[in-house]
Design a protein around this motif. Structure first.
Motif, PDB file in Angstrom:
ATOM      1  N   LEU A 268       0.834  -1.196   0.000  1.00 26.12           N
ATOM      2  CA  LEU A 268       0.000   0.000   0.000  1.00 26.12           C
ATOM      3  C   LEU A 268       0.869   1.247   0.000  1.00 26.12           C
ATOM      4  CD1 LEU A 268      -2.716  -1.058   2.594  1.00 26.12           C
ATOM      5  CD2 LEU A 268      -2.718  -1.381   0.114  1.00 26.12           C
ATOM      6  N   PRO A 270       0.597   5.744  -1.501  1.00 25.36           N
ATOM      7  CA  PRO A 270      -0.286   6.738  -2.113  1.00 25.36           C
ATOM      8  C   PRO A 270      -0.548   6.468  -3.594  1.00 25.36           C
ATOM      9  CG  PRO A 270       1.297   7.823  -0.683  1.00 25.36           C
ATOM     10  CD  PRO A 270       1.713   6.387  -0.756  1.00 25.36           C
ATOM     11  N   TRP A 273      -2.913   2.969  -3.600  1.00 27.11           N
ATOM     12  CA  TRP A 273      -4.155   3.012  -2.827  1.00 27.11           C
ATOM     13  C   TRP A 273      -5.389   3.287  -3.681  1.00 27.11           C
ATOM     14  CZ3 TRP A 273      -6.307   1.060   1.096  1.00 27.11           C
ATOM     15  CH2 TRP A 273      -7.446   1.612   1.681  1.00 27.11           C
ATOM     16  N   ARG A 277      -8.201   0.468  -3.137  1.00 24.65           N
ATOM     17  CA  ARG A 277      -9.030   0.928  -2.032  1.00 24.65           C
ATOM     18  C   ARG A 277     -10.327   0.139  -1.922  1.00 24.65           C
ATOM     19  NH1 ARG A 277     -11.818   6.944  -1.277  1.00 24.65           N
ATOM     20  NH2 ARG A 277     -13.169   6.331   0.441  1.00 24.65           N
ATOM     21  N   VAL A 288     -10.398   1.758   7.479  1.00 26.24           N
ATOM     22  CA  VAL A 288      -9.069   2.244   7.116  1.00 26.24           C
ATOM     23  C   VAL A 288      -8.979   3.745   7.350  1.00 26.24           C
ATOM     24  CG1 VAL A 288      -7.333   2.423   5.297  1.00 26.24           C
ATOM     25  CG2 VAL A 288      -8.858   0.434   5.374  1.00 26.24           C
ATOM     26  N   VAL A 290      -6.384   6.740   6.372  1.00 26.78           N
ATOM     27  CA  VAL A 290      -5.261   7.003   5.478  1.00 26.78           C
ATOM     28  C   VAL A 290      -4.557   8.273   5.911  1.00 26.78           C
ATOM     29  CG1 VAL A 290      -4.564   7.388   3.083  1.00 26.78           C
ATOM     30  CG2 VAL A 290      -6.503   5.877   3.594  1.00 26.78           C
ATOM     31  N   SER A 293       1.312   9.032   4.280  1.00 25.97           N
ATOM     32  CA  SER A 293       1.944   7.880   3.634  1.00 25.97           C
ATOM     33  C   SER A 293       1.769   6.621   4.473  1.00 25.97           C
ATOM     34  CB  SER A 293       3.435   8.149   3.393  1.00 25.97           C
ATOM     35  OG  SER A 293       4.094   8.424   4.613  1.00 25.97           O
ATOM     36  N   PHE A 295      -1.136   3.800   6.540  1.00 26.57           N
ATOM     37  CA  PHE A 295      -2.471   3.217   6.475  1.00 26.57           C
ATOM     38  C   PHE A 295      -2.728   2.476   7.783  1.00 26.57           C
ATOM     39  CE2 PHE A 295      -0.746   3.639   2.284  1.00 26.57           C
ATOM     40  CZ  PHE A 295      -1.783   4.160   1.531  1.00 26.57           C
ATOM     41  N   GLU A 301      -1.463   0.055  12.262  1.00 34.23           N
ATOM     42  CA  GLU A 301      -0.753   0.772  11.205  1.00 34.23           C
ATOM     43  C   GLU A 301       0.072  -0.214  10.378  1.00 34.23           C
ATOM     44  OE1 GLU A 301       2.640   4.214  10.912  1.00 34.23           O
ATOM     45  OE2 GLU A 301       0.977   4.531  12.325  1.00 34.23           O
ATOM     46  N   THR A 303       1.703  -1.068   6.012  1.00 31.94           N
ATOM     47  CA  THR A 303       1.893  -0.673   4.614  1.00 31.94           C
ATOM     48  C   THR A 303       1.591  -1.841   3.677  1.00 31.94           C
ATOM     49  OG1 THR A 303       4.244  -1.225   4.723  1.00 31.94           O
ATOM     50  CG2 THR A 303       3.619   1.075   5.170  1.00 31.94           C
TER      51      THR A 303
END
Length: 364
Positions: A268, A270, A273, A277, A288, A290, A293, A295, A301, A303
């Motif tokens: 994941l 930017p 996503w 999503r 979630v 966001v 940078s 998630f 938390e 990535t």
């Protein structure tokens, strides 16, 4: 004996009393038989529709020339595997109890979805229970785990140009020789459709590759080129679907993306996503948050994300007249309904008559 004689005399005085009761009894018996027959017929129809076959009508031209508007199909649910009831509703209607989802399972089918199969599925971005969503029909062009890319309107699967089937249609620009016009009747006979004129000597035509090859032999035609929107074009950004936010808003250009598969770990970021999503939030039901940078999924938390379902990428055969996965994203495996098996009837709305040549034809 006297009492019997008296009753006999009453019966003779009113001879209709016995026959009337008998008639009423027969009527009740007849009504019950019909009610039982209709009840069992309805039960049988529900079972057949739920677990075996369902009728479906093609309402739009998104699958032409493979499937035509007005085709009536028999869809086999046994191929992908029928689903047990997923919601509570009135059979054969869209009336259902909102917010109620039943525990359900998919009974194993005998023919999994393969690349280039035509598939009926529930429209993913509807907000009703899955089985109550609108039925869509498209061709599966990419399977779970495939890498898909579209460059200048050309579809690539796993780095190779995808199969281009005979029935595929798309838009072309037909350039005519000076002072010559393109005949609408001639194009229609050839199997194409003129959608408009760009200049006095160029036309936009929707047609198959075979029709294009035939038209290139016409003396009045100078050249025929595919209509490809520039990457900067925002012509298709008519709504806020995730895939439109994650791309240029142009289905003629899609950067390489991996179709999610069950057990796959998604990275994941930017950049990824917007593409994934709906997988994480809409179809797999996670909360979630966001950050810039980061998630936070269900309070943790991270990535990465472990995918829980298989997903498919669907496209219409009429490539420039189809709202499909290029616009609204992936189709989850629990949305699959079945595969069309047979065109049992076809109605030509322009000519207001049946297309007799399509009756009882198989779907490829």
């Amino acid at each position: 004996m006297a009492r019997t004689d008296k009753n006999d005399r009453k019966s003779r005085r009113n001879p209709k009393s016995g026959s009337s009761a008998e008639t009423q009894q027969k009527a009740k018996s007849w009504a019950k038989e019909w009610f039982d027959a209709l009840l069992w017929a309805a039960v049988a129809a529900i079972i057949i529709r739920t677990f075996f076959f369902e009728a479906y009508r093609i309402p739009t031209p998104s699958m032409e020339q493979t499937l035509l508007t007005g085709d009536f199909l028999i869809v086999s649910k046994m191929n992908v595997g029928p689903r047990t009831p997923m919601s509570i509703g009135v059979p054969f209607t869209s009336i259902h109890v909102p917010g109620v989802t039943l525990p359900w399972v998919r009974i194993p089918g005998f023919s999994p979805v393969k690349r280039n199969d035509i598939v009926v599925f529930n429209y993913p971005i509807d907000t009703t229970p899955i089985s109550q969503k609108t039925n869509y029909i498209k061709r599966c062009v990419a399977l779970p785990g495939d890498t898909l890319e579209i460059r200048n309107k050309v579809l690539y699967i796993n780095g190779e140009v995808a199969d281009y089937l005979d029935g595929f249609e798309q838009l072309y620009t037909v350039n005519m020789r000076e002072r010559l016009r393109l005949s609408d009747a001639k194009v229609k006979v050839a199997g194409g459709q003129i959608l408009g004129a760009e200049t006095p000597t160029s036309y936009v035509v929707n047609m198959t590759e075979q029709v294009r090859a035939d038209m290139l032999t016409w003396p009045e035609v100078e050249s025929i080129e595919p209509r490809v929107r520039p990457q900067s074009s925002n012509e298709y950004a008519r709504n806020n679907f995730t895939f439109r936010r994650g791309m240029t808003g142009n289905p003629d250009h899609i950067e390489p993306m991996v179709i999610p598969a069950k057990g796959m770990i998604l990275e994941l970021s930017p950049e990824t996503w917007p593409v994934y999503r709906d997988v994480v939030v809409r179809y797999e039901g996670n909360d979630v948050i966001v950050g810039d940078s980061t998630f936070t999924i269900n309070g943790v938390e991270t990535t990465t994300y472990l995918v829980q379902k298989d997903y498919y990428f669907m496209m219409g055969d009429n490539r420039d007249n189809s709202e499909d996965s290029r616009h609204w994203g992936f189709v989850p495996d629990d949305h699959l309904v079945g595969k069309p098996a047979l065109v049992y009837f076809s109605w030509d709305m322009e000519r207001t008559m049946p297309r007799f040549g399509r009756l009882f034809s198989t779907v490829k």
